[in-house]
Design a protein around this motif. Structure first.
Motif, PDB file in Angstrom:
ATOM      1  N   VAL A   1       0.813  -1.218   0.000  1.00  0.00           N
ATOM      2  CA  VAL A   1       0.000   0.000   0.000  1.00  0.00           C
ATOM      3  C   VAL A   1       0.851   1.276   0.000  1.00  0.00           C
ATOM      4  O   VAL A   1       0.613   2.173  -0.823  1.00  0.00           O
ATOM      5  CB  VAL A   1      -1.002   0.006   1.174  1.00  0.00           C
ATOM      6  CG1 VAL A   1      -1.747   1.339   1.241  1.00  0.00           C
ATOM      7  CG2 VAL A   1      -2.010  -1.136   1.005  1.00  0.00           C
TER       8      VAL A   1
ATOM      9  N   GLN B   1      -7.221   1.258  -2.192  1.00  0.00           N
ATOM     10  CA  GLN B   1      -6.014   0.446  -2.025  1.00  0.00           C
ATOM     11  C   GLN B   1      -5.895  -0.092  -0.602  1.00  0.00           C
ATOM     12  O   GLN B   1      -5.487  -1.241  -0.392  1.00  0.00           O
ATOM     13  CB  GLN B   1      -4.763   1.272  -2.373  1.00  0.00           C
ATOM     14  CG  GLN B   1      -4.757   1.885  -3.757  1.00  0.00           C
ATOM     15  CD  GLN B   1      -4.835   0.880  -4.882  1.00  0.00           C
ATOM     16  OE1 GLN B   1      -4.460  -0.276  -4.720  1.00  0.00           O
ATOM     17  NE2 GLN B   1      -5.318   1.308  -6.029  1.00  0.00           N
TER      18      GLN B   1
ATOM     19  N   HIS C   1      -7.988  -4.206  -1.085  1.00  0.00           N
ATOM     20  CA  HIS C   1      -6.921  -5.089  -1.551  1.00  0.00           C
ATOM     21  C   HIS C   1      -6.271  -5.740  -0.333  1.00  0.00           C
ATOM     22  O   HIS C   1      -6.651  -5.472   0.809  1.00  0.00           O
ATOM     23  CB  HIS C   1      -5.892  -4.312  -2.372  1.00  0.00           C
ATOM     24  CG  HIS C   1      -6.359  -3.988  -3.766  1.00  0.00           C
ATOM     25  ND1 HIS C   1      -6.473  -4.938  -4.756  1.00  0.00           N
ATOM     26  CD2 HIS C   1      -6.750  -2.805  -4.328  1.00  0.00           C
ATOM     27  CE1 HIS C   1      -6.908  -4.366  -5.865  1.00  0.00           C
ATOM     28  NE2 HIS C   1      -7.090  -3.078  -5.637  1.00  0.00           N
TER      29      HIS C   1
END
Length: 305
Positions: A218, A244, A248
């Motif tokens: 990240v 993000q 994820h």
């Protein structure tokens, strides 16, 4: 490290291991092929260049029997046109069934519309009999809990958290992102697709022999986005950062998932950003090993498991 020396009859090939949407010279977009013991092929996502990656892997297009799309983001679907249209243009008689979440019918209908000019002209031979592309493609939309059998493979879908629309909302009904489990005679493989931390995916992956998981760094990807788009408005950037961070899987979350599900091995894919230096790998393995001490492989394009 390899995970392929266990006498398995099936083979899982990571055709593309780069998380999108940006292309890279060293990794192709997300796509995978599951080769069953009879030689038939199930494609699992079809990122840009999937047909070319199949050729590089020595996988014949005429053996494709099904395509599973985890969700509708273009980095996972852009290569579907190549797969379906080249299969049609080659006059292969087999019907390919495309399975995917709500929206897949509309997606494939759009591809069929794009095939019309070729279907009308054929190879340019007067009097040529040209088949209808619709006769070569079937579409089945699936959702959380759907179970499909293809040959000796049982495929189970589970909704994940790549989309975080309110449960039961109109958006949640229309747009879903799926993880997939393949139960085969010799083993079980779970593909997370794109997802954030998810108890639903954890249940799906319970006891699997192989977990093929997306992963993201990240801080690196956020820094890259800010560098690439310094002109972007702050609200849009904040939404991208939130996506993000929550939709994820950072490396430590992969470790948590693998431990909670009790999987036997992990293959990392959808690697964002795509470069993993030796120092990066040491750091990433440390993050995962806080929770999971089993085998972990950083997949490259065309790896086979």
């Amino acid at each position: 490290m390899t995970l392929s020396s266990n006498g398995w009859c099936s083979t899982f090939v990571t055709l593309g291991t780069q998380g999108g949407p940006l292309s890279r010279p060293d990794r192709s977009q997300p796509a995978n092929a599951l080769v069953l013991d009879d030689g038939s092929i199930i494609l699992v996502d079809t990122g840009d260049g999937a047909a070319q990656q199949m050729a590089k892997a020595g996988l014949p297009l005429d053996k494709v029997r099904a395509v599973f799309l985890s969700h509708m983001h273009f980095d996972h679907t852009a290569g579907a046109m190549g797969i379906l249209s080249l299969h049609y243009q080659s006059n292969f008689p087999e019907v390919i069934t495309v399975y995917g979440p709500p929206g897949t019918v509309d997606f494939v209908n759009g591809l069929l519309e794009a095939m019309k000019p070729f279907a009308a002209a054929g190879f340019g031979v007067p009097g040529e009999k040209v088949a209808d592309p619709r006769d070569t493609i079937k579409v089945v939309e699936i959702t959380d809990g759907s179970v499909v059998t293809i040959g000796d493979a049982k495929v189970t879908a589970a909704q994940n958290t790549h989309y975080t629309f309110a449960p039961g909302s109109e958006q949640d009904r229309k747009y879903k992102s799926l993880a997939l489990r393949f139960d085969l005679p010799d083993r079980s493989i779970v593909y997370t697709g794109d997802t954030g931390p998810s108890t639903n995916v954890e249940r799906l992956a319970k006891g699997a022999d192989l977990l093929v998981s997306e992963v993201i760094d990240v801080p690196k990807i956020v820094a890259m986005m800010k560098q690439l788009r310094p002109d972007i408005d702050p609200q849009t950037m904040q939404h991208l950062i939130e996506h993000q961070e929550t939709q994820h899987m950072p490396y430590e979350e992969v470790g948590k998932l693998a431990k909670a599900a009790g999987v036997k091995a992990v293959a990392l894919t959808h690697i964002v950003p795509g470069t993993v230096t030796p120092d990066d790998e040491i750091a990433y393995r440390k993050l995962i090993s806080q929770y999971y001490d089993g085998p972990v492989v950083f997949s490259e394009d065309l790896d086979k498991y």
